[in-house]
Structure formats: structure tokens, C-alpha cells
Design a protein around this motif. Sequence first.
Motif, mmCIF file in Angstrom:
data_model
loop_
_atom_site.group_PDB
_atom_site.id
_atom_site.type_symbol
_atom_site.label_atom_id
_atom_site.label_comp_id
_atom_site.label_asym_id
_atom_site.label_seq_id
_atom_site.Cartn_x
_atom_site.Cartn_y
_atom_site.Cartn_z
ATOM 1 N N CYS A 93 0.813 -1.228 -0.010
ATOM 2 C CA CYS A 93 0.140 -0.029 -0.066
ATOM 3 C C CYS A 93 0.754 1.235 -0.193
ATOM 4 C CB CYS A 93 -0.983 -0.185 1.289
ATOM 5 S SG CYS A 93 -2.296 -1.129 1.125
ATOM 6 N N ILE A 94 1.804 1.346 0.975
ATOM 7 C CA ILE A 94 2.827 2.540 0.879
ATOM 8 C C ILE A 94 3.547 2.487 -0.453
ATOM 9 C CG2 ILE A 94 4.788 3.559 2.054
ATOM 10 C CD1 ILE A 94 3.852 1.935 4.601
ATOM 11 N N SER A 95 4.115 1.492 -1.046
ATOM 12 C CA SER A 95 4.770 1.511 -2.450
ATOM 13 C C SER A 95 3.610 2.219 -3.421
ATOM 14 C CB SER A 95 5.031 0.167 -2.554
ATOM 15 O OG SER A 95 5.800 0.178 -3.940
ATOM 16 N N ASN A 96 2.405 1.662 -3.402
ATOM 17 C CA ASN A 96 1.352 2.011 -4.415
ATOM 18 C C ASN A 96 1.250 3.610 -4.440
ATOM 19 O OD1 ASN A 96 1.417 -0.322 -5.569
ATOM 20 N ND2 ASN A 96 -0.551 -1.153 -4.654
ATOM 21 N N THR A 97 1.119 4.007 -3.110
ATOM 22 C CA THR A 97 0.716 5.361 -2.717
ATOM 23 C C THR A 97 1.932 6.336 -3.210
ATOM 24 O OG1 THR A 97 -0.531 4.852 -0.860
ATOM 25 C CG2 THR A 97 0.196 7.180 -1.061
ATOM 26 N N ALA A 98 3.162 5.917 -2.954
ATOM 27 C CA ALA A 98 4.262 6.577 -3.401
ATOM 28 C C ALA A 98 4.488 6.714 -4.735
ATOM 29 C CB ALA A 98 5.336 6.039 -2.899
ATOM 30 N N SER A 99 4.227 5.705 -5.522
ATOM 31 C CA SER A 99 4.059 5.544 -7.168
ATOM 32 C C SER A 99 3.113 6.555 -7.671
ATOM 33 C CB SER A 99 3.864 4.121 -7.479
ATOM 34 O OG SER A 99 4.836 3.330 -7.154
ATOM 35 N N TYR A 100 1.750 6.405 -7.133
ATOM 36 C CA TYR A 100 0.791 7.391 -7.480
ATOM 37 C C TYR A 100 1.422 8.766 -7.101
ATOM 38 C CZ TYR A 100 -3.638 9.861 -7.734
ATOM 39 O OH TYR A 100 -4.419 10.750 -8.131
ATOM 40 N N LEU A 101 1.981 8.983 -6.179
ATOM 41 C CA LEU A 101 2.328 10.624 -5.809
ATOM 42 C C LEU A 101 3.647 11.140 -6.616
ATOM 43 C CD1 LEU A 101 2.170 10.683 -1.975
ATOM 44 C CD2 LEU A 101 0.645 11.737 -3.360
ATOM 45 N N ARG A 102 4.421 10.065 -6.947
ATOM 46 C CA ARG A 102 5.474 10.348 -8.038
ATOM 47 C C ARG A 102 4.710 10.631 -9.524
ATOM 48 N NH1 ARG A 102 8.587 6.397 -5.359
ATOM 49 N NH2 ARG A 102 7.579 4.937 -6.693
ATOM 50 N N LEU A 103 3.871 10.115 -9.848
ATOM 51 C CA LEU A 103 3.132 9.967 -11.003
ATOM 52 C C LEU A 103 2.373 11.435 -11.119
ATOM 53 C CD1 LEU A 103 1.713 6.781 -11.822
ATOM 54 C CD2 LEU A 103 3.762 7.869 -13.194
ATOM 55 N N TRP A 104 1.806 11.960 -10.059
ATOM 56 C CA TRP A 104 0.956 12.848 -9.952
ATOM 57 C C TRP A 104 2.069 14.113 -9.896
ATOM 58 C CZ3 TRP A 104 0.541 16.382 -5.206
ATOM 59 C CH2 TRP A 104 -0.448 17.453 -5.497
ATOM 60 N N LEU A 105 3.265 14.153 -9.301
ATOM 61 C CA LEU A 105 4.020 15.122 -9.299
ATOM 62 C C LEU A 105 4.663 15.321 -10.906
ATOM 63 C CD1 LEU A 105 5.916 17.241 -7.693
ATOM 64 C CD2 LEU A 105 7.598 15.293 -7.457
ATOM 65 N N PHE A 106 5.048 14.128 -11.495
ATOM 66 C CA PHE A 106 5.362 14.125 -12.745
ATOM 67 C C PHE A 106 4.347 15.017 -13.811
ATOM 68 C CE2 PHE A 106 5.898 12.447 -16.921
ATOM 69 C CZ PHE A 106 7.249 12.845 -17.353
ATOM 70 N N HIS A 107 3.376 14.514 -13.665
ATOM 71 C CA HIS A 107 2.193 15.194 -14.344
ATOM 72 C C HIS A 107 1.887 16.797 -13.993
ATOM 73 C CE1 HIS A 107 -1.730 15.509 -16.477
ATOM 74 N NE2 HIS A 107 -2.075 16.099 -15.744
ATOM 75 N N SER A 108 2.125 17.045 -12.805
ATOM 76 C CA SER A 108 2.099 18.576 -12.451
ATOM 77 C C SER A 108 3.336 19.333 -12.962
ATOM 78 C CB SER A 108 1.851 18.809 -10.780
ATOM 79 O OG SER A 108 2.956 18.292 -10.338
ATOM 80 N N LEU A 109 4.427 18.841 -12.850
ATOM 81 C CA LEU A 109 5.753 19.441 -13.343
ATOM 82 C C LEU A 109 5.449 19.511 -14.923
ATOM 83 C CD1 LEU A 109 8.359 17.923 -11.117
ATOM 84 C CD2 LEU A 109 7.433 20.187 -11.007
ATOM 85 N N THR A 110 4.895 18.685 -15.675
ATOM 86 C CA THR A 110 5.006 18.854 -17.106
ATOM 87 C C THR A 110 3.914 19.748 -17.611
ATOM 88 O OG1 THR A 110 3.371 16.683 -17.422
ATOM 89 C CG2 THR A 110 5.641 16.370 -17.445
ATOM 90 N N GLN A 111 2.779 19.841 -16.659
ATOM 91 C CA GLN A 111 1.755 20.963 -16.945
ATOM 92 C C GLN A 111 1.946 22.219 -16.904
ATOM 93 O OE1 GLN A 111 -1.264 20.296 -18.249
ATOM 94 N NE2 GLN A 111 -0.360 18.249 -18.383
ATOM 95 N N SER A 112 3.075 22.626 -16.101
ATOM 96 C CA SER A 112 3.556 23.898 -15.721
ATOM 97 C C SER A 112 4.740 24.291 -16.595
ATOM 98 C CB SER A 112 3.976 24.070 -14.381
ATOM 99 O OG SER A 112 4.512 23.240 -13.826
#
Length: 112
Positions: A93-112
Motif C-alpha cells: 500500500c505504501i509503495s502504491n501510494t508513493a508511485s501514485y504521488l510520483r506520477l501526480w508530481l510528474f504530471h503537475s511538473l509537465t503541465q507547468s
Amino acid sequence: MFLKFGSPLEPDMTLFSNQLYIQSALVVLAVICVPWMLLAKPIIEHMYPRVRQSNYQQFDNDGEEEEEEEEQHGMMDVMVHQGIETIEFTLGCISNTASYLRLWLFHSLTQS
């Protein structure tokens, strides 16, 4: 969510109304679930021992019957197995959450 448990959120950090209450409830639920996962199966197996089913018979290559021996597990074996399962699930669960947060961060960085 875990780092700011119980502290008030800034208005610009909330996504919806009553987020603090829902966030707190999810943290409490996560904390309750770990001991539940760890202890429920061993306690149930200790309180209600398995009813022995009729003996199954297996045939070897010569056509002779062999009785299958049922493997006996002690309470300690069940506790160790359930502890391993709980640790694996929690780390997953912790690993899946961390992966999701990394993807969310990458997506937000590419949008700006």
C-alpha cells in the motif's frame, strides 16, 4: 495526510469542504486495519478449529490407494504467516501510494 494529522489545514490546501474530517477518519481506519489484519485470522482459527473433512484418497502410479495426510499447523505458524502477509500488504500500500504521488508530481511538473 499522516504528517499533519489533527492539525487544521490552510484554506488553500483543501480540495473540498470537510476534508479534515474525512482525512482524519481515513487515518484512523488505516491504523485500525493493521492490527485487525494481523490478529483476526489467528484468533478465528484458534476459537473455531477446522472440522476434519472425510479422508481423501489419492492413487499412485500403480493404482494403489494412498491416504493424504493433512498438514497440521500450530498457532505460532499461523501468527508468523499472518504477520508476513500483513507486512507485505502494508508495504504494498505504501509503495502504491508513493508511485501514485510520483506520477501526480510528474504530471503537475509537465503541465507547468
